[in-house]
Design a protein around this motif. Structure first.
Motif, PDB file in Angstrom:
ATOM      1  N   ASN A   1       0.847  -1.191   0.000  1.00  0.00           N
ATOM      2  CA  ASN A   1       0.000   0.000   0.000  1.00  0.00           C
ATOM      3  C   ASN A   1       0.886   1.245   0.000  1.00  0.00           C
TER       4      ASN A   1
ATOM      5  N   ASP B   1       2.947   5.034  -3.316  1.00  0.00           N
ATOM      6  CA  ASP B   1       3.003   6.499  -3.308  1.00  0.00           C
ATOM      7  C   ASP B   1       4.299   7.019  -2.675  1.00  0.00           C
TER       8      ASP B   1
ATOM      9  N   GLN C   1      -2.584  -1.548  -3.361  1.00  0.00           N
ATOM     10  CA  GLN C   1      -3.670  -0.723  -2.820  1.00  0.00           C
ATOM     11  C   GLN C   1      -3.642   0.685  -3.397  1.00  0.00           C
ATOM     12  N   HIS C   2      -4.824   1.180  -3.769  1.00  0.00           N
ATOM     13  CA  HIS C   2      -4.991   2.601  -4.074  1.00  0.00           C
ATOM     14  C   HIS C   2      -6.074   3.145  -3.157  1.00  0.00           C
TER      15      HIS C   2
ATOM     16  N   HIS D   1      -3.811   8.600  -1.925  1.00  0.00           N
ATOM     17  CA  HIS D   1      -2.761   8.370  -2.913  1.00  0.00           C
ATOM     18  C   HIS D   1      -2.915   9.284  -4.125  1.00  0.00           C
TER      19      HIS D   1
ATOM     20  N   ASP E   1      -4.587   9.114  -9.620  1.00  0.00           N
ATOM     21  CA  ASP E   1      -5.865   8.466  -9.328  1.00  0.00           C
ATOM     22  C   ASP E   1      -5.797   6.983  -9.680  1.00  0.00           C
ATOM     23  N   LEU E   2      -6.922   6.302  -9.519  1.00  0.00           N
ATOM     24  CA  LEU E   2      -6.953   4.862  -9.748  1.00  0.00           C
ATOM     25  C   LEU E   2      -6.613   4.526 -11.198  1.00  0.00           C
TER      26      LEU E   2
ATOM     27  N   TYR F   1      -2.945   4.337 -11.676  1.00  0.00           N
ATOM     28  CA  TYR F   1      -2.355   3.058 -11.252  1.00  0.00           C
ATOM     29  C   TYR F   1      -2.562   1.996 -12.338  1.00  0.00           C
TER      30      TYR F   1
ATOM     31  N   GLU G   1     -10.229  -5.997  -9.706  1.00  0.00           N
ATOM     32  CA  GLU G   1     -10.118  -4.945  -8.700  1.00  0.00           C
ATOM     33  C   GLU G   1     -11.017  -5.293  -7.530  1.00  0.00           C
TER      34      GLU G   1
ATOM     35  N   TYR H   1      -8.036  -2.467  -4.250  1.00  0.00           N
ATOM     36  CA  TYR H   1      -6.837  -3.266  -4.488  1.00  0.00           C
ATOM     37  C   TYR H   1      -6.845  -3.743  -5.930  1.00  0.00           C
TER      38      TYR H   1
END
Length: 293
Positions: free
Chosen positions: A197, A200, A225-226, A230, A246-247, A250, A264, A278
């Protein structure tokens, strides 16, 4: 004028004494809370978390008195697919010092909860064929994550290790001091899952993900993990948060190093109103593997 010059050191001494007394009082309150926890329960988890809190809070108090300010170059990175990231760059020496300082300032605080790890472990059991029964958790501070995974998966002690860049890593069981951008030769192509996690905190997220990808076994996955913190608005040199997106950022980052988003897993921790997601990252899509059998 002469009287004022004599008064200044005394005033500083009183202020310092007050600060020290205040910290001692805070620590005494923390220790009392920990003792209360131990009286109420005798579980291994309670003892581990109590130990971590006392050691962590003591370290936090010491770190606050010697905090250093760091300067970094702030910029933006195109991740592809319309996604961008906000980044901070500094020398590697300062990077290690910053992350170590951030670790010690937050050592008493546990962000990820056991319930999250339990959900992830159950998903792994259902979907992943374990080759070596070996896992790595990156950026763990106190190392609760690897213990929770090991207990939920039923693997032998030591089969899941944690890493942290800070010298405090060795204070905790099955945790080693390691920059997560680098890998050990014995990890290559052997790891059934990698959890983190802490992307970042990376100075080069693509390098980190490539390194983790090289460690995966044929059926291995990365659990990344986002969380809302983050994002770009949370970039902070004070806390060592050097990469914010943002997600979708990732997702694009994973694709850029040849990893696929298998699925996800959204999870809402009981101690938070925020939803965390996740990303399960794999080298080959699971359905492609099934087609080739």
């Amino acid at each position: 004028s002469h009287a004022r010059r004599l008064e200044s050191p005394c005033h500083g001494l009183r202020r310092t004494s007050a600060m020290v007394s205040g910290r001692i009082l805070l620590f005494a309150l923390a220790a009392s809370a920990v003792l209360g926890m131990l009286v109420m329960t005798s579980t291994t988890d309670a003892y581990e978390r109590a130990y971590g809190f006392v050691v962590g809070y003591t370290t936090h108090l010491a770190a606050r008195s010697s905090r250093k300010e760091f300067d970094g170059e702030i910029g933006y990175q195109d991740l592809g697919g319309g996604a961008t990231a906000k980044t901070a760059h500094l020398s590697h020496k300062d990077y290690v010092a910053l992350q170590t300082q951030g670790n010690k300032n937050k050592l008493y605080w546990q962000g990820v909860q056991n319930e999250e790890i339990g959900t992830l472990a159950d998903w792994l059991t259902k979907h992943v064929h374990f080759m070596d029964h070996f896992g790595i958790c990156h950026g763990v501070r106190q190392g609760h994550e690897q213990r929770w995974f090991q207990e939920r998966l039923g693997w032998k002690p030591g089969s899941i290790i944690g890493t942290d860049i800070s010298d405090t890593a060795t204070w905790f069981p099955n945790t080693i001091q390691q920059d997560f951008h680098e890998v050990k030769p014995e990890w290559l192509s052997r790891v059934d899952f990698i959890y983190s996690n802490a992307l970042d905190h990376s100075y080069d997220p693509q390098k980190a993900l490539r390194s983790w990808k090289n460690c995966l076994s044929a059926d291995g996955v990365i659990l990344l993990q986002h969380a809302p913190q983050h994002g770009k608005d949370y970039l902070s040199l004070q806390w060592g948060d050097l990469f914010g997106t943002d997600l979708e950022g990732y997702r694009q980052l994973a694709l850029s190093v040849g990893l696929h988003v298998e699925t996800e897993l959204p999870i809402k921790p009981s101690d938070s109103d925020a939803l965390v997601t996740y990303l399960v990252l794999a080298q080959t899509r699971f359905r492609d593997k099934a087609d080739n059998l």
